[in-house]
Design a protein around this motif. Sequence first.
Motif, PDB file in Angstrom:
ATOM      1  N   VAL A 222       0.862  -1.178   0.000  1.00 45.26           N
ATOM      2  CA  VAL A 222       0.000   0.000   0.000  1.00 45.26           C
ATOM      3  C   VAL A 222       0.902   1.233   0.000  1.00 45.26           C
ATOM      4  O   VAL A 222       1.545   1.523   1.016  1.00 45.26           O
ATOM      5  N   PRO A 223       1.001   1.954  -1.113  1.00 47.52           N
ATOM      6  CA  PRO A 223       1.921   3.109  -1.194  1.00 47.52           C
ATOM      7  C   PRO A 223       1.308   4.381  -0.612  1.00 47.52           C
ATOM      8  O   PRO A 223       1.083   5.362  -1.311  1.00 47.52           O
ATOM      9  N   TRP A 224       1.036   4.371   0.690  1.00 46.10           N
ATOM     10  CA  TRP A 224       0.388   5.523   1.319  1.00 46.10           C
ATOM     11  C   TRP A 224       1.420   6.629   1.558  1.00 46.10           C
ATOM     12  O   TRP A 224       2.554   6.346   1.951  1.00 46.10           O
ATOM     13  N   PRO A 225       1.067   7.896   1.325  1.00 49.68           N
ATOM     14  CA  PRO A 225       2.046   8.983   1.476  1.00 49.68           C
ATOM     15  C   PRO A 225       2.406   9.249   2.933  1.00 49.68           C
ATOM     16  O   PRO A 225       1.629   8.979   3.846  1.00 49.68           O
ATOM     17  N   SER A 226       3.596   9.813   3.115  1.00 45.53           N
ATOM     18  CA  SER A 226       4.047  10.210   4.449  1.00 45.53           C
ATOM     19  C   SER A 226       3.788  11.695   4.649  1.00 45.53           C
ATOM     20  O   SER A 226       3.521  12.434   3.701  1.00 45.53           O
ATOM     21  N   VAL A 227       3.887  12.147   5.904  1.00 49.42           N
ATOM     22  CA  VAL A 227       3.729  13.565   6.215  1.00 49.42           C
ATOM     23  C   VAL A 227       4.925  14.327   5.650  1.00 49.42           C
ATOM     24  O   VAL A 227       6.073  13.928   5.825  1.00 49.42           O
ATOM     25  N   VAL A 228       4.654  15.415   4.945  1.00 51.67           N
ATOM     26  CA  VAL A 228       5.722  16.227   4.364  1.00 51.67           C
ATOM     27  C   VAL A 228       5.918  17.511   5.166  1.00 51.67           C
ATOM     28  O   VAL A 228       7.006  17.824   5.603  1.00 51.67           O
TER      29      VAL A 228
END
Length: 559
Positions: free
Chosen positions: A191-197
Amino acid sequence: MEPLGGVEYPGGLRLSDTVQALSAALRPGEPVLPGLWFKESSSRNLRHRDFLAPKAALSALYRRGQIPEDLIQRISSIHAAGVPPIQSCELTDFGLAVRLERSLVFQQVLAHSPCYLKPSTSNSAIVKNVILNCVALHGCKSPDALKLSHLRAILVADHLAEILRAEGTSVHLVPGLREESFKHFLQELKVPWPSVVEDSSICSATLALKDTLQNSTCAEAFRAEISHLQEQDVQAKDVVCRVRLKGFLEQRCLEGYDPNLDLFTVLEENLQHLAEIQQAVRQCQVEDASSGCMVIHVVNCEEEFQQQKMDLLWQLLEPGEHSASQKHLVCGPVKVSSSPSSTTSAAHYFQLRRAQMRGASVMKYGDLVQGDSWDEIVDALTSAAIRFEMLATSHRSQVTLVLEDTSISTKGTKSGTFVMYNCARLATLFQSYHSGVHQGLYPKLPAPSELNCKTLREEGEWILLFNYILPFPDVLSEAAHLPVSAKGIRITANTEAVCKFLVNLSMDFSSYYNRVHILGEPLPHLYSQMFARLQLMKALQSVLHSALATLHIPPLSQL
Protein backbone atom coordinates in the motif's frame (compact mmCIF):
# COMPACT_ATOMS: atom_id res chain seq x y z
CA MET A 1 -6.66 3.81 -36.00
CA GLU A 2 -7.62 1.70 -38.99
CA PRO A 3 -11.25 1.72 -40.10
CA LEU A 4 -13.41 -1.32 -39.55
CA GLY A 5 -16.30 -2.00 -41.88
CA GLY A 6 -16.00 1.51 -43.33
CA VAL A 7 -16.21 3.28 -39.95
CA GLU A 8 -13.24 4.62 -37.99
CA TYR A 9 -13.10 3.88 -34.24
CA PRO A 10 -10.56 6.27 -32.68
CA GLY A 11 -11.29 5.11 -29.13
CA GLY A 12 -11.87 1.42 -29.75
CA LEU A 13 -15.10 -0.53 -29.61
CA ARG A 14 -17.25 0.09 -26.54
CA LEU A 15 -20.01 -2.16 -25.27
CA SER A 16 -21.68 0.76 -23.50
CA ASP A 17 -21.81 2.69 -26.81
CA THR A 18 -23.16 -0.41 -28.55
CA VAL A 19 -26.04 -0.85 -26.09
CA GLN A 20 -26.87 2.85 -26.42
CA ALA A 21 -26.88 2.66 -30.25
CA LEU A 22 -29.08 -0.44 -30.22
CA SER A 23 -31.51 1.25 -27.80
CA ALA A 24 -31.65 4.35 -29.99
CA ALA A 25 -32.48 2.17 -33.01
CA LEU A 26 -35.52 0.80 -31.15
CA ARG A 27 -36.85 4.29 -30.45
CA PRO A 28 -35.47 6.65 -33.16
CA GLY A 29 -35.76 10.29 -32.17
CA GLU A 30 -36.78 9.41 -28.59
CA PRO A 31 -34.71 9.55 -25.36
CA VAL A 32 -32.71 6.36 -24.84
CA LEU A 33 -34.23 4.20 -22.09
CA PRO A 34 -32.01 1.88 -20.05
CA GLY A 35 -32.67 -1.85 -19.90
CA LEU A 36 -33.96 -2.35 -23.47
CA TRP A 37 -30.95 -4.43 -24.49
CA PHE A 38 -28.83 -6.91 -22.58
CA LYS A 39 -25.31 -8.03 -23.34
CA GLU A 40 -25.15 -11.82 -23.16
CA SER A 41 -22.40 -13.38 -21.05
CA SER A 42 -23.19 -17.07 -20.50
CA SER A 43 -21.60 -19.58 -22.85
CA ARG A 44 -25.02 -21.11 -23.57
CA ASN A 45 -26.55 -17.86 -24.83
CA LEU A 46 -23.42 -16.70 -26.64
CA ARG A 47 -23.69 -19.70 -28.94
CA HIS A 48 -26.73 -17.99 -30.48
CA ARG A 49 -26.46 -14.24 -29.91
CA ASP A 50 -24.41 -11.42 -28.41
CA PHE A 51 -27.17 -8.94 -27.50
CA LEU A 52 -30.87 -9.42 -26.80
CA ALA A 53 -33.87 -7.11 -26.59
CA PRO A 54 -36.32 -9.30 -24.60
CA LYS A 55 -39.88 -9.78 -25.78
CA ALA A 56 -41.23 -8.04 -22.69
CA ALA A 57 -39.28 -4.86 -23.53
CA LEU A 58 -40.47 -4.98 -27.14
CA SER A 59 -44.09 -5.47 -26.06
CA ALA A 60 -43.84 -2.36 -23.89
CA LEU A 61 -42.61 -0.34 -26.87
CA TYR A 62 -44.83 -1.70 -29.62
CA ARG A 63 -48.54 -2.53 -29.36
CA ARG A 64 -49.06 -6.29 -29.15
CA GLY A 65 -45.36 -6.72 -29.79
CA GLN A 66 -45.79 -5.92 -33.48
CA ILE A 67 -42.27 -5.08 -34.65
CA PRO A 68 -41.99 -2.49 -37.47
CA GLU A 69 -40.87 -4.09 -40.72
CA ASP A 70 -37.86 -1.82 -41.12
CA LEU A 71 -36.61 -2.28 -37.53
CA ILE A 72 -34.43 -5.32 -38.18
CA GLN A 73 -32.84 -3.65 -41.20
CA ARG A 74 -32.30 -0.48 -39.18
CA ILE A 75 -30.46 -2.40 -36.47
CA SER A 76 -28.44 -4.52 -38.89
CA SER A 77 -27.15 -1.42 -40.67
CA ILE A 78 -25.98 0.51 -37.57
CA HIS A 79 -22.63 2.20 -38.25
CA ALA A 80 -21.45 4.40 -35.40
CA ALA A 81 -18.24 5.15 -33.54
CA GLY A 82 -17.54 2.51 -30.92
CA VAL A 83 -20.13 0.06 -32.27
CA PRO A 84 -18.79 -3.25 -33.63
CA PRO A 85 -19.99 -4.54 -37.03
CA ILE A 86 -23.26 -6.45 -36.83
CA GLN A 87 -23.61 -9.74 -38.66
CA SER A 88 -27.33 -10.31 -38.14
CA CYS A 89 -30.46 -9.23 -36.29
CA GLU A 90 -33.44 -11.56 -36.10
CA LEU A 91 -36.66 -11.94 -34.18
CA THR A 92 -36.64 -15.08 -32.03
CA ASP A 93 -38.87 -16.61 -29.39
CA PHE A 94 -36.85 -14.68 -26.79
CA GLY A 95 -36.87 -11.30 -28.55
CA LEU A 96 -34.60 -9.46 -30.96
CA ALA A 97 -31.24 -11.23 -31.13
CA VAL A 98 -28.13 -9.51 -32.48
CA ARG A 99 -24.97 -11.35 -33.45
CA LEU A 100 -21.72 -9.54 -34.24
CA GLU A 101 -19.20 -10.13 -37.03
CA ARG A 102 -16.91 -11.91 -34.62
CA SER A 103 -13.80 -12.35 -36.78
CA LEU A 104 -13.82 -8.60 -37.56
CA VAL A 105 -14.29 -7.79 -33.86
CA PHE A 106 -11.34 -10.04 -32.99
CA GLN A 107 -9.25 -8.29 -35.64
CA GLN A 108 -10.10 -4.80 -34.43
CA VAL A 109 -9.65 -5.48 -30.72
CA LEU A 110 -6.42 -7.48 -31.00
CA ALA A 111 -4.91 -4.93 -33.38
CA HIS A 112 -5.57 -2.11 -30.90
CA SER A 113 -5.57 -3.85 -27.52
CA PRO A 114 -4.07 -0.88 -25.55
CA CYS A 115 -7.38 0.96 -26.16
CA TYR A 116 -9.09 -1.53 -23.84
CA LEU A 117 -6.92 -0.83 -20.78
CA LYS A 118 -8.43 2.59 -19.99
CA PRO A 119 -11.81 3.54 -18.49
CA SER A 120 -14.53 4.10 -21.07
CA THR A 121 -15.05 7.66 -19.84
CA SER A 122 -11.42 8.59 -19.22
CA ASN A 123 -10.76 12.25 -18.37
CA SER A 124 -14.46 12.98 -17.95
CA ALA A 125 -14.82 12.35 -14.23
CA ILE A 126 -17.80 14.05 -12.60
CA VAL A 127 -15.69 15.02 -9.57
CA LYS A 128 -12.30 16.40 -10.59
CA ASN A 129 -10.73 16.54 -7.12
CA VAL A 130 -11.26 13.97 -4.37
CA ILE A 131 -9.68 13.78 -0.93
CA LEU A 132 -9.85 10.28 0.51
CA ASN A 133 -9.68 10.52 4.28
CA CYS A 134 -8.90 7.08 5.71
CA VAL A 135 -10.21 7.45 9.24
CA ALA A 136 -8.48 4.25 10.43
CA LEU A 137 -5.04 5.83 10.02
CA HIS A 138 -5.70 8.81 12.30
CA GLY A 139 -4.20 8.35 15.71
CA CYS A 140 -3.02 4.74 15.21
CA LYS A 141 0.40 4.34 16.84
CA SER A 142 1.40 0.90 15.56
CA PRO A 143 0.24 -1.93 13.24
CA ASP A 144 -0.73 -3.97 16.32
CA ALA A 145 -3.40 -1.35 17.10
CA LEU A 146 -5.04 -1.85 13.70
CA LYS A 147 -8.18 -3.96 13.74
CA LEU A 148 -9.28 -6.08 10.79
CA SER A 149 -12.02 -3.54 10.04
CA HIS A 150 -9.34 -0.83 9.94
CA LEU A 151 -7.33 -2.85 7.43
CA ARG A 152 -10.38 -3.26 5.23
CA ALA A 153 -10.98 0.51 5.17
CA ILE A 154 -7.31 1.13 4.26
CA LEU A 155 -7.46 -1.32 1.35
CA VAL A 156 -10.77 0.11 0.13
CA ALA A 157 -9.30 3.64 0.16
CA ASP A 158 -6.11 2.51 -1.58
CA HIS A 159 -7.99 0.71 -4.38
CA LEU A 160 -10.54 3.50 -4.81
CA ALA A 161 -7.70 6.01 -5.19
CA GLU A 162 -6.20 4.00 -8.07
CA ILE A 163 -9.41 3.55 -10.03
CA LEU A 164 -10.36 7.21 -9.56
CA ARG A 165 -6.95 8.28 -10.89
CA ALA A 166 -7.41 6.03 -13.91
CA GLU A 167 -10.70 7.86 -14.54
CA GLY A 168 -8.91 11.22 -14.58
CA THR A 169 -9.66 12.34 -11.02
CA SER A 170 -7.04 14.11 -8.94
CA VAL A 171 -6.81 12.19 -5.64
CA HIS A 172 -5.22 13.27 -2.36
CA LEU A 173 -4.79 10.77 0.47
CA VAL A 174 -4.92 11.75 4.13
CA PRO A 175 -3.63 11.43 6.76
CA GLY A 176 0.08 11.32 6.00
CA LEU A 177 1.96 8.57 7.82
CA ARG A 178 4.31 9.47 10.66
CA GLU A 179 5.21 6.22 12.40
CA GLU A 180 8.01 4.22 10.71
CA SER A 181 6.51 0.92 11.86
CA PHE A 182 3.27 1.87 10.15
CA LYS A 183 5.03 2.81 6.93
CA HIS A 184 6.87 -0.50 6.92
CA PHE A 185 3.68 -2.48 7.56
CA LEU A 186 1.80 -0.81 4.71
CA GLN A 187 4.80 -1.29 2.43
CA GLU A 188 4.66 -5.01 3.21
CA LEU A 189 0.99 -4.92 2.23
CA LYS A 190 2.04 -3.05 -0.96
CA VAL A 191 0.00 0.00 0.00
CA PRO A 192 1.92 3.11 -1.19
CA TRP A 193 0.39 5.52 1.32
CA PRO A 194 2.05 8.98 1.48
CA SER A 195 4.05 10.21 4.45
CA VAL A 196 3.73 13.56 6.21
CA VAL A 197 5.72 16.23 4.36
CA GLU A 198 4.94 19.53 6.09
CA ASP A 199 4.28 18.61 9.71
CA SER A 200 4.86 22.20 10.93
CA SER A 201 2.06 23.60 8.76
CA ILE A 202 -0.34 21.02 10.17
CA CYS A 203 0.64 22.05 13.69
CA SER A 204 -0.05 25.69 12.85
CA ALA A 205 -3.41 24.82 11.32
CA THR A 206 -4.30 22.73 14.38
CA LEU A 207 -3.55 25.65 16.71
CA ALA A 208 -5.64 27.96 14.53
CA LEU A 209 -8.60 25.56 14.68
CA LYS A 210 -8.17 25.26 18.44
CA ASP A 211 -8.23 29.01 18.84
CA THR A 212 -11.32 29.32 16.63
CA LEU A 213 -13.13 26.61 18.56
CA GLN A 214 -12.33 27.95 22.01
CA ASN A 215 -13.58 31.40 21.01
CA SER A 216 -16.74 29.99 19.51
CA THR A 217 -20.09 30.48 21.24
CA CYS A 218 -20.85 26.77 20.82
CA ALA A 219 -17.85 25.65 22.89
CA GLU A 220 -18.26 24.73 26.56
CA ALA A 221 -15.51 24.49 29.15
CA PHE A 222 -14.87 20.83 29.90
CA ARG A 223 -15.71 19.74 33.41
CA ALA A 224 -15.73 16.08 34.25
CA GLU A 225 -14.44 13.80 36.95
CA ILE A 226 -11.01 12.28 36.38
CA SER A 227 -12.50 8.79 36.71
CA HIS A 228 -14.75 9.49 33.68
CA LEU A 229 -11.72 10.55 31.63
CA GLN A 230 -9.74 7.48 32.65
CA GLU A 231 -12.56 5.20 31.57
CA GLN A 232 -12.24 6.63 28.06
CA ASP A 233 -8.42 6.50 28.19
CA VAL A 234 -8.32 10.30 27.75
CA GLN A 235 -6.02 12.69 29.58
CA ALA A 236 -7.53 15.96 30.79
CA LYS A 237 -4.72 17.94 29.14
CA ASP A 238 -5.72 16.55 25.70
CA VAL A 239 -9.28 17.89 25.92
CA VAL A 240 -9.91 21.22 24.17
CA CYS A 241 -13.58 21.71 25.01
CA ARG A 242 -16.91 20.12 24.38
CA VAL A 243 -19.49 21.00 21.75
CA ARG A 244 -23.20 20.34 21.59
CA LEU A 245 -23.89 19.44 17.96
CA LYS A 246 -27.63 18.87 18.09
CA GLY A 247 -28.50 22.56 17.93
CA PHE A 248 -26.11 23.12 15.00
CA LEU A 249 -27.63 20.12 13.21
CA GLU A 250 -31.15 21.43 13.64
CA GLN A 251 -30.20 25.01 12.78
CA ARG A 252 -28.68 23.94 9.44
CA CYS A 253 -31.49 21.41 8.73
CA LEU A 254 -28.85 18.81 7.81
CA GLU A 255 -30.12 15.39 6.76
CA GLY A 256 -28.62 11.93 6.93
CA TYR A 257 -26.88 12.28 10.27
CA ASP A 258 -27.55 10.06 13.27
CA PRO A 259 -30.36 11.69 15.35
CA ASN A 260 -28.49 10.82 18.55
CA LEU A 261 -25.58 13.12 17.74
CA ASP A 262 -25.08 15.77 20.39
CA LEU A 263 -22.29 16.10 22.93
CA PHE A 264 -18.78 15.93 21.43
CA THR A 265 -15.73 16.06 23.67
CA VAL A 266 -13.14 17.53 21.31
CA LEU A 267 -9.54 16.38 21.71
CA GLU A 268 -6.32 17.85 20.29
CA GLU A 269 -5.99 14.89 17.91
CA ASN A 270 -9.49 15.58 16.52
CA LEU A 271 -8.38 19.06 15.48
CA GLN A 272 -5.16 17.68 13.97
CA HIS A 273 -7.34 15.27 11.99
CA LEU A 274 -9.34 18.22 10.61
CA ALA A 275 -6.20 20.29 9.98
CA GLU A 276 -4.80 17.62 7.65
CA ILE A 277 -8.04 17.48 5.67
CA GLN A 278 -8.21 21.27 5.54
CA GLN A 279 -4.64 21.42 4.23
CA ALA A 280 -5.48 18.92 1.47
CA VAL A 281 -8.54 20.98 0.46
CA ARG A 282 -6.44 24.12 0.18
CA GLN A 283 -3.89 22.26 -1.91
CA CYS A 284 -6.68 21.13 -4.27
CA GLN A 285 -7.88 24.71 -4.58
CA VAL A 286 -4.36 25.89 -5.44
CA GLU A 287 -3.91 23.20 -8.09
CA ASP A 288 -7.37 23.61 -9.63
CA ALA A 289 -9.36 26.59 -8.44
CA SER A 290 -12.05 26.13 -11.12
CA SER A 291 -13.21 22.67 -10.00
CA GLY A 292 -14.95 21.66 -6.83
CA CYS A 293 -13.47 19.39 -4.20
CA MET A 294 -15.07 16.47 -2.41
CA VAL A 295 -13.90 14.85 0.81
CA ILE A 296 -14.78 11.17 1.15
CA HIS A 297 -14.33 9.77 4.65
CA VAL A 298 -13.56 6.05 4.33
CA VAL A 299 -14.61 4.68 7.69
CA ASN A 300 -15.57 1.35 9.22
CA CYS A 301 -19.09 1.03 10.60
CA GLU A 302 -17.90 0.94 14.24
CA GLU A 303 -16.41 4.45 13.91
CA GLU A 304 -19.08 5.99 11.67
CA PHE A 305 -20.85 7.75 14.56
CA GLN A 306 -17.63 9.43 15.70
CA GLN A 307 -16.78 10.49 12.15
CA GLN A 308 -20.17 12.15 11.77
CA LYS A 309 -19.24 14.25 14.78
CA MET A 310 -15.99 15.20 13.05
CA ASP A 311 -17.90 16.09 9.89
CA LEU A 312 -20.19 18.48 11.80
CA LEU A 313 -17.33 19.95 13.81
CA TRP A 314 -15.52 20.86 10.59
CA GLN A 315 -18.65 22.46 9.15
CA LEU A 316 -18.98 24.44 12.35
CA LEU A 317 -15.34 25.61 12.20
CA GLU A 318 -15.02 26.10 8.43
CA PRO A 319 -18.23 27.64 7.07
CA GLY A 320 -16.39 29.75 4.49
CA GLU A 321 -14.08 29.48 1.50
CA HIS A 322 -12.10 26.45 2.60
CA SER A 323 -15.08 24.21 3.20
CA ALA A 324 -15.74 21.25 0.91
CA SER A 325 -18.58 18.81 0.38
CA GLN A 326 -18.29 15.69 2.51
CA LYS A 327 -19.47 12.12 1.99
CA HIS A 328 -19.01 9.01 4.13
CA LEU A 329 -18.07 5.70 2.52
CA VAL A 330 -18.85 3.19 5.26
CA CYS A 331 -17.23 -0.27 5.33
CA GLY A 332 -19.05 -3.18 6.92
CA PRO A 333 -17.61 -5.24 9.79
CA VAL A 334 -14.95 -7.94 9.48
CA LYS A 335 -15.62 -11.10 11.47
CA VAL A 336 -13.63 -14.29 11.99
CA SER A 337 -15.70 -17.43 11.42
CA SER A 338 -14.36 -19.35 14.40
CA SER A 339 -14.83 -16.44 16.80
CA PRO A 340 -17.25 -13.60 15.97
CA SER A 341 -15.84 -11.50 18.79
CA SER A 342 -12.25 -12.13 17.72
CA THR A 343 -9.68 -9.44 18.51
CA THR A 344 -7.27 -10.61 15.80
CA SER A 345 -5.15 -7.62 14.80
CA ALA A 346 -4.40 -6.68 11.21
CA ALA A 347 -0.69 -7.36 11.82
CA HIS A 348 -1.39 -10.87 13.14
CA TYR A 349 -3.71 -11.58 10.21
CA PHE A 350 -1.01 -10.49 7.74
CA GLN A 351 1.68 -12.62 9.39
CA LEU A 352 -0.67 -15.60 9.50
CA ARG A 353 -1.54 -15.36 5.81
CA ARG A 354 2.11 -14.96 4.83
CA ALA A 355 3.10 -18.02 6.85
CA GLN A 356 0.26 -19.98 5.24
CA MET A 357 1.32 -18.91 1.74
CA ARG A 358 4.89 -19.96 2.38
CA GLY A 359 3.72 -23.27 3.87
CA ALA A 360 1.46 -23.99 0.89
CA SER A 361 4.34 -23.20 -1.50
CA VAL A 362 6.77 -25.46 0.39
CA MET A 363 4.21 -28.26 0.36
CA LYS A 364 3.90 -27.96 -3.43
CA TYR A 365 7.49 -27.16 -4.47
CA GLY A 366 9.60 -28.39 -1.55
CA ASP A 367 13.17 -27.14 -1.23
CA LEU A 368 12.82 -24.87 -4.26
CA VAL A 369 11.02 -22.34 -2.04
CA GLN A 370 13.96 -20.23 -0.93
CA GLY A 371 15.79 -17.07 -1.93
CA ASP A 372 14.69 -13.57 -2.88
CA SER A 373 12.60 -14.60 -5.88
CA TRP A 374 10.45 -16.91 -3.76
CA ASP A 375 10.15 -14.24 -1.07
CA GLU A 376 8.68 -11.95 -3.75
CA ILE A 377 6.29 -14.68 -4.88
CA VAL A 378 5.10 -15.36 -1.31
CA ASP A 379 4.65 -11.62 -0.69
CA ALA A 380 2.61 -11.23 -3.89
CA LEU A 381 0.43 -14.22 -3.00
CA THR A 382 -0.10 -12.84 0.51
CA SER A 383 -1.07 -9.43 -0.84
CA ALA A 384 -3.48 -11.01 -3.33
CA ALA A 385 -5.08 -13.30 -0.74
CA ILE A 386 -5.70 -10.45 1.70
CA ARG A 387 -6.99 -7.99 -0.89
CA PHE A 388 -9.45 -10.40 -2.43
CA GLU A 389 -10.74 -11.43 1.00
CA MET A 390 -11.27 -7.79 1.96
CA LEU A 391 -12.37 -6.30 -1.37
CA ALA A 392 -14.31 -8.96 -3.29
CA THR A 393 -17.39 -8.21 -1.16
CA SER A 394 -19.31 -4.95 -1.42
CA HIS A 395 -17.80 -2.48 1.04
CA ARG A 396 -21.18 -2.12 2.78
CA SER A 397 -21.46 -5.85 3.57
CA GLN A 398 -19.84 -7.92 6.28
CA VAL A 399 -16.68 -9.87 5.49
CA THR A 400 -16.21 -13.19 7.25
CA LEU A 401 -12.66 -14.57 7.34
CA VAL A 402 -11.68 -18.20 7.66
CA LEU A 403 -8.20 -18.17 9.15
CA GLU A 404 -7.47 -21.91 9.16
CA ASP A 405 -4.84 -23.36 6.78
CA THR A 406 -7.53 -25.32 4.92
CA SER A 407 -8.89 -22.06 3.46
CA ILE A 408 -5.65 -21.43 1.52
CA SER A 409 -5.33 -23.01 -1.92
CA THR A 410 -4.32 -22.01 -5.46
CA LYS A 411 -7.28 -24.04 -6.70
CA GLY A 412 -10.00 -22.18 -4.80
CA THR A 413 -11.68 -20.35 -7.66
CA LYS A 414 -12.90 -17.40 -5.54
CA SER A 415 -9.49 -16.55 -4.13
CA GLY A 416 -6.73 -14.12 -4.98
CA THR A 417 -4.28 -17.00 -5.08
CA PHE A 418 -6.29 -18.61 -7.88
CA VAL A 419 -6.07 -15.38 -9.88
CA MET A 420 -2.30 -15.27 -9.31
CA TYR A 421 -1.98 -18.93 -10.29
CA ASN A 422 -3.58 -18.19 -13.66
CA CYS A 423 -1.50 -15.04 -14.03
CA ALA A 424 1.58 -17.26 -13.68
CA ARG A 425 0.17 -19.77 -16.20
CA LEU A 426 -0.06 -17.02 -18.80
CA ALA A 427 3.49 -15.91 -18.07
CA THR A 428 4.73 -19.50 -18.37
CA LEU A 429 2.90 -19.86 -21.70
CA PHE A 430 4.81 -16.91 -23.18
CA GLN A 431 8.08 -18.07 -21.65
CA SER A 432 7.61 -21.40 -23.42
CA TYR A 433 6.79 -19.67 -26.70
CA HIS A 434 9.78 -17.30 -26.54
CA SER A 435 12.02 -20.24 -25.65
CA GLY A 436 10.70 -22.03 -28.74
CA VAL A 437 11.44 -18.95 -30.88
CA HIS A 438 14.97 -18.79 -29.47
CA GLN A 439 15.48 -22.46 -30.33
CA GLY A 440 14.17 -21.95 -33.85
CA LEU A 441 11.02 -24.03 -33.34
CA TYR A 442 8.58 -21.15 -33.89
CA PRO A 443 8.76 -17.93 -35.91
CA LYS A 444 8.28 -14.59 -34.17
CA LEU A 445 4.76 -13.39 -33.51
CA PRO A 446 3.57 -11.35 -36.50
CA ALA A 447 2.01 -7.88 -36.21
CA PRO A 448 -1.63 -7.96 -35.01
CA SER A 449 -2.78 -6.56 -38.37
CA GLU A 450 -1.39 -9.69 -40.08
CA LEU A 451 -3.38 -12.16 -37.97
CA ASN A 452 -6.01 -14.45 -39.42
CA CYS A 453 -8.72 -14.06 -36.80
CA LYS A 454 -11.09 -16.37 -38.67
CA THR A 455 -9.16 -19.21 -37.02
CA LEU A 456 -10.53 -18.12 -33.60
CA ARG A 457 -13.57 -20.35 -33.62
CA GLU A 458 -13.41 -21.87 -30.13
CA GLU A 459 -16.31 -20.95 -27.89
CA GLY A 460 -13.95 -20.00 -25.06
CA GLU A 461 -12.06 -17.54 -27.26
CA TRP A 462 -15.10 -15.37 -27.89
CA ILE A 463 -16.00 -15.55 -24.18
CA LEU A 464 -12.55 -14.24 -23.21
CA LEU A 465 -12.72 -11.36 -25.67
CA PHE A 466 -16.42 -10.46 -25.32
CA ASN A 467 -16.70 -10.87 -21.54
CA TYR A 468 -13.30 -9.58 -20.42
CA ILE A 469 -11.18 -7.66 -22.95
CA LEU A 470 -13.98 -5.63 -24.56
CA PRO A 471 -15.83 -4.80 -21.27
CA PHE A 472 -12.73 -3.94 -19.21
CA PRO A 473 -13.02 -0.16 -19.84
CA ASP A 474 -16.63 -0.29 -18.63
CA VAL A 475 -15.58 -2.30 -15.55
CA LEU A 476 -13.05 0.40 -14.63
CA SER A 477 -15.64 3.14 -15.14
CA GLU A 478 -18.19 1.25 -13.06
CA ALA A 479 -15.67 0.79 -10.26
CA ALA A 480 -14.81 4.51 -10.29
CA HIS A 481 -18.41 5.71 -10.43
CA LEU A 482 -19.38 7.76 -7.38
CA PRO A 483 -23.06 8.77 -7.06
CA VAL A 484 -22.17 12.20 -5.68
CA SER A 485 -25.67 13.62 -6.20
CA ALA A 486 -27.31 10.97 -4.00
CA LYS A 487 -29.16 12.34 -0.97
CA GLY A 488 -27.73 11.98 2.50
CA ILE A 489 -24.16 11.88 3.67
CA ARG A 490 -23.37 8.28 2.70
CA ILE A 491 -21.85 7.37 -0.63
CA THR A 492 -21.31 3.96 -2.21
CA ALA A 493 -18.60 2.76 -4.57
CA ASN A 494 -18.26 -0.41 -6.60
CA THR A 495 -14.94 -1.33 -5.01
CA GLU A 496 -15.70 -5.04 -5.43
CA ALA A 497 -16.04 -4.81 -9.23
CA VAL A 498 -12.39 -5.41 -10.18
CA CYS A 499 -11.93 -8.39 -7.84
CA LYS A 500 -15.11 -10.06 -9.12
CA PHE A 501 -14.03 -9.37 -12.69
CA LEU A 502 -10.62 -10.99 -12.08
CA VAL A 503 -12.14 -14.06 -10.44
CA ASN A 504 -14.54 -14.63 -13.36
CA LEU A 505 -11.78 -13.99 -15.90
CA SER A 506 -9.53 -16.53 -14.17
CA MET A 507 -12.24 -19.19 -14.11
CA ASP A 508 -13.03 -18.81 -17.82
CA PHE A 509 -9.35 -18.60 -18.78
CA SER A 510 -8.56 -21.70 -16.72
CA SER A 511 -11.38 -23.61 -18.42
CA TYR A 512 -10.11 -22.55 -21.86
CA TYR A 513 -6.45 -23.22 -21.03
CA ASN A 514 -7.22 -26.72 -19.74
CA ARG A 515 -9.21 -27.54 -22.87
CA VAL A 516 -7.21 -25.93 -25.69
CA HIS A 517 -3.60 -26.55 -26.68
CA ILE A 518 -2.45 -23.00 -27.49
CA LEU A 519 1.13 -23.80 -28.46
CA GLY A 520 0.73 -26.28 -31.29
CA GLU A 521 3.24 -28.45 -33.06
CA PRO A 522 5.95 -26.44 -34.89
CA LEU A 523 4.28 -27.01 -38.25
CA PRO A 524 3.69 -24.11 -40.70
CA HIS A 525 0.05 -24.98 -41.38
CA LEU A 526 -0.72 -24.62 -37.64
CA TYR A 527 0.97 -21.24 -37.17
CA SER A 528 -2.00 -19.13 -38.28
CA GLN A 529 -4.27 -20.34 -35.48
CA MET A 530 -1.44 -20.44 -32.91
CA PHE A 531 -0.49 -16.81 -33.61
CA ALA A 532 -4.10 -15.63 -33.33
CA ARG A 533 -4.48 -17.46 -30.02
CA LEU A 534 -1.22 -16.07 -28.67
CA GLN A 535 -2.29 -12.54 -29.58
CA LEU A 536 -5.58 -13.12 -27.77
CA MET A 537 -3.67 -14.37 -24.71
CA LYS A 538 -1.37 -11.33 -24.90
CA ALA A 539 -4.35 -8.96 -24.84
CA LEU A 540 -5.91 -10.93 -21.97
CA GLN A 541 -2.64 -10.78 -20.04
CA SER A 542 -2.53 -6.98 -20.46
CA VAL A 543 -6.05 -6.70 -19.03
CA LEU A 544 -5.14 -9.00 -16.14
CA HIS A 545 -2.01 -7.00 -15.30
CA SER A 546 -3.85 -3.67 -15.54
CA ALA A 547 -6.60 -4.89 -13.23
CA LEU A 548 -4.05 -6.19 -10.71
CA ALA A 549 -2.26 -2.83 -10.83
CA THR A 550 -5.40 -1.10 -9.47
CA LEU A 551 -5.01 -3.39 -6.45
CA HIS A 552 -1.23 -2.85 -6.22
CA ILE A 553 -0.68 -6.58 -6.72
CA PRO A 554 2.45 -7.39 -8.77
CA PRO A 555 1.84 -10.06 -11.45
CA LEU A 556 3.64 -13.36 -11.07
CA SER A 557 5.95 -14.73 -13.74
CA GLN A 558 6.13 -18.19 -12.18
CA LEU A 559 4.42 -20.33 -9.56
